[in-house]
Design an enzyme around this catalytic site. Structure first.
Site, PDB file in Angstrom:
ATOM      1  N   ALA A  18       0.818  -1.217   0.000  1.00  0.00           N
ATOM      2  CA  ALA A  18       0.000   0.000   0.000  1.00  0.00           C
ATOM      3  C   ALA A  18       0.849   1.262   0.000  1.00  0.00           C
ATOM      4  O   ALA A  18       0.308   2.368  -0.033  1.00  0.00           O
ATOM      5  CB  ALA A  18      -0.933   0.007   1.218  1.00  0.00           C
TER       6      ALA A  18
ATOM      7  N   LYS B  19       0.159   9.483  -3.437  1.00  0.00           N
ATOM      8  CA  LYS B  19      -1.223   9.421  -3.917  1.00  0.00           C
ATOM      9  C   LYS B  19      -1.828  10.788  -4.257  1.00  0.00           C
ATOM     10  O   LYS B  19      -2.925  10.840  -4.796  1.00  0.00           O
ATOM     11  CB  LYS B  19      -2.108   8.740  -2.864  1.00  0.00           C
ATOM     12  CG  LYS B  19      -1.625   7.362  -2.433  1.00  0.00           C
ATOM     13  CD  LYS B  19      -2.521   6.773  -1.361  1.00  0.00           C
ATOM     14  CE  LYS B  19      -2.048   5.405  -0.912  1.00  0.00           C
ATOM     15  NZ  LYS B  19      -0.808   5.452  -0.109  1.00  0.00           N
TER      16      LYS B  19
ATOM     17  N   LYS C 206      -7.774   5.930 -10.630  1.00  0.00           N
ATOM     18  CA  LYS C 206      -7.050   6.914 -11.453  1.00  0.00           C
ATOM     19  C   LYS C 206      -6.095   6.245 -12.432  1.00  0.00           C
ATOM     20  O   LYS C 206      -5.525   6.904 -13.308  1.00  0.00           O
ATOM     21  CB  LYS C 206      -6.324   7.899 -10.549  1.00  0.00           C
ATOM     22  CG  LYS C 206      -7.289   8.753  -9.726  1.00  0.00           C
ATOM     23  CD  LYS C 206      -6.589   9.545  -8.666  1.00  0.00           C
ATOM     24  CE  LYS C 206      -7.611  10.356  -7.863  1.00  0.00           C
ATOM     25  NZ  LYS C 206      -8.614   9.518  -7.178  1.00  0.00           N
TER      26      LYS C 206
ATOM     27  N   LYS D 273       0.476   4.402 -11.281  1.00  0.00           N
ATOM     28  CA  LYS D 273      -0.282   3.284 -10.742  1.00  0.00           C
ATOM     29  C   LYS D 273      -0.643   2.274 -11.838  1.00  0.00           C
ATOM     30  O   LYS D 273      -0.634   1.058 -11.618  1.00  0.00           O
ATOM     31  CB  LYS D 273      -1.542   3.789 -10.042  1.00  0.00           C
ATOM     32  CG  LYS D 273      -1.311   4.396  -8.671  1.00  0.00           C
ATOM     33  CD  LYS D 273      -0.984   3.310  -7.655  1.00  0.00           C
ATOM     34  CE  LYS D 273      -1.063   3.830  -6.232  1.00  0.00           C
ATOM     35  NZ  LYS D 273      -0.880   2.752  -5.238  1.00  0.00           N
TER      36      LYS D 273
ATOM     37  N   ASN E 122     -11.889   6.572  -4.309  1.00  0.00           N
ATOM     38  CA  ASN E 122     -11.491   7.335  -3.128  1.00  0.00           C
ATOM     39  C   ASN E 122     -11.979   6.676  -1.853  1.00  0.00           C
ATOM     40  O   ASN E 122     -13.015   6.013  -1.836  1.00  0.00           O
ATOM     41  CB  ASN E 122     -12.065   8.753  -3.200  1.00  0.00           C
ATOM     42  CG  ASN E 122     -11.460   9.556  -4.341  1.00  0.00           C
ATOM     43  OD1 ASN E 122     -11.101   8.999  -5.371  1.00  0.00           O
ATOM     44  ND2 ASN E 122     -11.352  10.857  -4.171  1.00  0.00           N
ATOM     45  N   VAL E 123     -11.239   6.888  -0.764  1.00  0.00           N
ATOM     46  CA  VAL E 123     -11.681   6.416   0.550  1.00  0.00           C
ATOM     47  C   VAL E 123     -11.949   7.631   1.433  1.00  0.00           C
ATOM     48  O   VAL E 123     -11.140   8.558   1.504  1.00  0.00           O
ATOM     49  CB  VAL E 123     -10.652   5.477   1.208  1.00  0.00           C
ATOM     50  CG1 VAL E 123     -10.693   4.109   0.557  1.00  0.00           C
ATOM     51  CG2 VAL E 123      -9.259   6.051   1.154  1.00  0.00           C
TER      52      VAL E 123
ATOM     53  N   GLY F  44     -12.155  10.066   4.386  1.00  0.00           N
ATOM     54  CA  GLY F  44     -11.379  10.322   5.589  1.00  0.00           C
ATOM     55  C   GLY F  44      -9.914  10.013   5.473  1.00  0.00           C
ATOM     56  O   GLY F  44      -9.168  10.171   6.447  1.00  0.00           O
ATOM     57  N   SER F  45      -9.464   9.563   4.297  1.00  0.00           N
ATOM     58  CA  SER F  45      -8.042   9.266   4.152  1.00  0.00           C
ATOM     59  C   SER F  45      -7.243  10.570   4.096  1.00  0.00           C
ATOM     60  O   SER F  45      -7.786  11.655   3.872  1.00  0.00           O
ATOM     61  CB  SER F  45      -7.791   8.453   2.886  1.00  0.00           C
ATOM     62  OG  SER F  45      -8.105   9.213   1.739  1.00  0.00           O
TER      63      SER F  45
ATOM     64  N   VAL G  59     -11.062  14.915   0.347  1.00  0.00           N
ATOM     65  CA  VAL G  59     -11.792  16.179   0.421  1.00  0.00           C
ATOM     66  C   VAL G  59     -12.513  16.372   1.752  1.00  0.00           C
ATOM     67  O   VAL G  59     -12.692  17.509   2.189  1.00  0.00           O
ATOM     68  CB  VAL G  59     -12.809  16.293  -0.739  1.00  0.00           C
ATOM     69  CG1 VAL G  59     -12.118  16.302  -2.069  1.00  0.00           C
ATOM     70  CG2 VAL G  59     -13.853  15.179  -0.681  1.00  0.00           C
TER      71      VAL G  59
END
Length: 618
Positions: free
Chosen positions: A375, A379, A421, A433, A458-459, A461-462, A466
């Site tokens: 991971a 990013k 992406k 990626k 998107n996750v 709260g990462s 946003v």
């Protein structure tokens, strides 16, 4: 030591209770005080029954459990232990007549056994209920009331609602004072649950507020969908109520819910999807008691993978990152989980830069993991547009170094965490990626090993997403800034993403590319308005500024290439992409990219990356 002493006290009380239950059963059977001959028979029965009860009760853990938390499952355990003890006693008692010719058996009332079992179960259960009542009373007396205790309506009168209501009643310090329930189950309307009235469904919210004076609504439905949560939140906010919730089941891996876990509703609750609460069967097999490595373990996805892997019980969990502070934080958290029985296995942390070939080879050789979750990556899209050399070194070079070291050390599984992406990339981040996906497929093709990629959006709260940015703007009273009113993104919570990555690891065949089911794309403008609403402000009056697309950004992301075939897997939320073979020159191209990643020609390198992935920037 204290728990053993309490167990001994319970044993003494239980045996005295069994003796009393037996005498009472005889007295009820004869409807009078028993005589001497009958007492001799009673003594013989007790000589059999008391040891049998002690053995079966201990076998079922009746002297090692924390009875201050006793509930229905513990009652079932008591009944089972009593039933087995009675069966053993009856077998031995009447068997002694056959084997030993015991005379005391003759004429002894058979109805005694049923009466004694019922009375013993009642007495043993009462003793433990008394323990819980005493502890609850003592804890309530010690618990200082919260300074912010408001009358609270609970929406959801199911199992979680009952747990929270009872916990709040015992724990004034939690700051929740239950005033009543609301539930859409019409059969519950007008009933009493956990000592609280059920006022009806959401249509009864205004009436319940008027009757109880409640100023807060607590959503006690951890498995509710985002649409259901949104419906309740909008109705509550319209009445000026403060809205809280219990965590979703993905957030509460151990399944426990109480009044102390109550928190404000977050935007991810409004986007919550039906959750999977059980892993695919193969996950335990590839994780439990085996060495597992996670790179980027200090990041959002990596740290959540660490939590979930540790809960399964690896033999050794190796956490790898170049950032020492986040890595130390994750290590401390896992050590705390171990101390509280929510994880098992050895935890090791390694400060390693994955772009350093010598360090990576030494790491993999020393740790010999069976599974690697990769991971670690850069990013942030706009930042990578200005520093493509670093993006190439980390996202491409780091992946290549890990793949080569894993193949050389015969690592069984390698799971690469990718992104949407990577589909028709218009950014350096997306292109790096996509090339990393190609490298994974190429290595799997050459070695035949179970090396796979997992692609998702998107996750929430990462780091860098946003939502934290919007929240900071709201806290500071600033306008919310979005790039374009029509922009959409796929969103998933961090726990759900990590959960499905583990499932994909178990499903993986050599060279597989998995795509997680992200649901429908979300308009960023709607997301911003939801956050304003949850903060207690009017989304129509709070300023929202349009800033324009940033470098490398797309208006809409995609999960698949147009020509990619997709097939369903054993998990409803994981799709397998039937991808075309990787370019035969991918390794040659990667060496060329890395050779150009000197920082001297960033524009040229950016153009090379985007050209190779098939999408020239306009």
């Amino acid at each position: 030591m204290a728990s053993r002493i309490r167990g001994r006290y319970l044993l003494v009380l239980d045996l005295a209770g069994v003796a009393f239950a037996g005498y009472l059963a005889l007295t009820v059977r004869y409807d009078r005080v028993v005589d001497l001959h009958e007492l001799l028979g009673y003594a013989a029965v007790m000589a059999v029954l008391v040891p049998a009860r002690a053995i079966t009760n201990a076998s079922f853990g009746l002297y090692s459990r924390a009875w201050r938390f006793a509930s229905v499952p513990e009652l079932e355990r008591i009944i089972t232990a009593v039933g087995l003890g009675s069966a053993l006693s009856v077998t031995f008692f009447y068997g002694s007549q056959v084997l030993l010719g015991a005379t005391w058996v003759s004429g002894f009332p058979r109805s005694f056994w049923l009466a004694e079992a019922v009375l013993s179960a009642a007495i043993l259960g009462s003793i433990r209920l008394a323990v819980r009542v005493i502890f609850d009373a003592a804890r309530t007396g010690r618990s200082a009331p919260s300074s912010d205790v408001r009358a609270t309506l609970l929406f959801g009168a199911g199992h979680a609602g009952v747990l929270v209501a009872r916990s709040a009643q015992r724990e004034p310090g939690a700051g929740v004072r239950p005033a009543g329930f609301l539930d859409d189950d019409l059969a519950l309307e007008g009933t009493v649950v956990a000592g609280l009235r059920v006022y009806g469904g959401l249509h009864s919210l205004a009436k319940a507020v008027a009757v109880t004076g409640a100023r807060r609504l607590l959503i006690t439905m951890p498995s509710a969908s985002g649409a259901a949560v949104r419906r309740v939140v909008e109705a509550a906010l319209a009445l000026g109520l403060e809205v809280h919730t219990v965590p979703s089941m993905q957030d509460v891996i151990d399944g426990s819910v109480d009044a102390y876990r109550v928190r404000r509703v977050r935007v991810e609750d409004l986007l919550r999807r039906p959750v999977v609460t059980e892993h695919l069967p193969g996950v335990q097999e590839i994780i439990r008691d085996r060495p597992v490595m996670i790179t980027g373990a200090g990041g959002s996805i990596g740290s959540e993978l660490a939590r979930q892997v540790y809960a399964i019980g690896p033999g050794r969990l190796v956490l790898v990152d170049r950032a020492e502070s986040p890595l130390y934080t994750v290590q401390r958290e896992l050590e705390s989980r171990l101390a509280h029985g929510r994880g098992s296995g050895e935890v090791a942390v390694r400060l390693v830069n994955v772009t350093c070939q010598a360090s990576v080879e030494r790491l993999i050789r020393a740790e010999a993991p069976d599974v690697i979750f990769h991971a670690a990556a850069y990013k942030h899209v706009p930042l990578m547009e200005f520093d493509p050399s670093d993006a190439a070194y980390v996202n491409i070079g780091g992946t290549l170094r890990l793949l080569d070291a894993a193949a050389a050390c015969e690592v069984e599984r390698f799971v690469f965490v990718s992104t949407d992406k990577a589909v028709r990339p218009t950014s350096v981040m997306g292109a790096t990626k996509r090339i990393a996906e190609m490298l994974v497929a190429d290595t799997a093709q050459r070695t035949g090993r179970l090396f796979v990629s997992v692609r998702f959006g998107n996750v929430l709260g990462s780091s860098g997403s946003v939502v934290p940015i919007f929240q900071a703007q709201l806290e500071q009273g600033d306008p919310i800034t979005i790039t374009h009113p029509d922009m959409t993104r796929f969103f998933m919570t961090i726990p759900e993403a990590a959960w499905l990555i583990l499932d994909a690891a178990a499903l993986g065949r050599s060279g597989d590319l998995f795509v997680l089911d992200m649901g429908e794309p979300v308009h960023i403008l709607d997301l911003a308005r939801d956050l304003v609403r949850l903060s207690g402000r009017d989304p129509d009056s709070h300023p929202i500024e349009i800033m324009g697309l940033r470098p490398g950004e797309k208006l809409h992301e995609e999960l698949f290439y147009a020509g990619e075939e997709v097939e369903q897997t054993a998990s409803a939320k994981i799709l397998r992409v039937v991808a075309s073979p990787p370019p035969p020159d991918v390794r040659t191209a990667v060496e060329r990219f890395l050779a150009c990643a000197t920082g001297n020609d960033e524009c040229g390198l950016r153009a090379m990356l985007l050209a190779y992935t098939g999408e020239e920037r306009p």
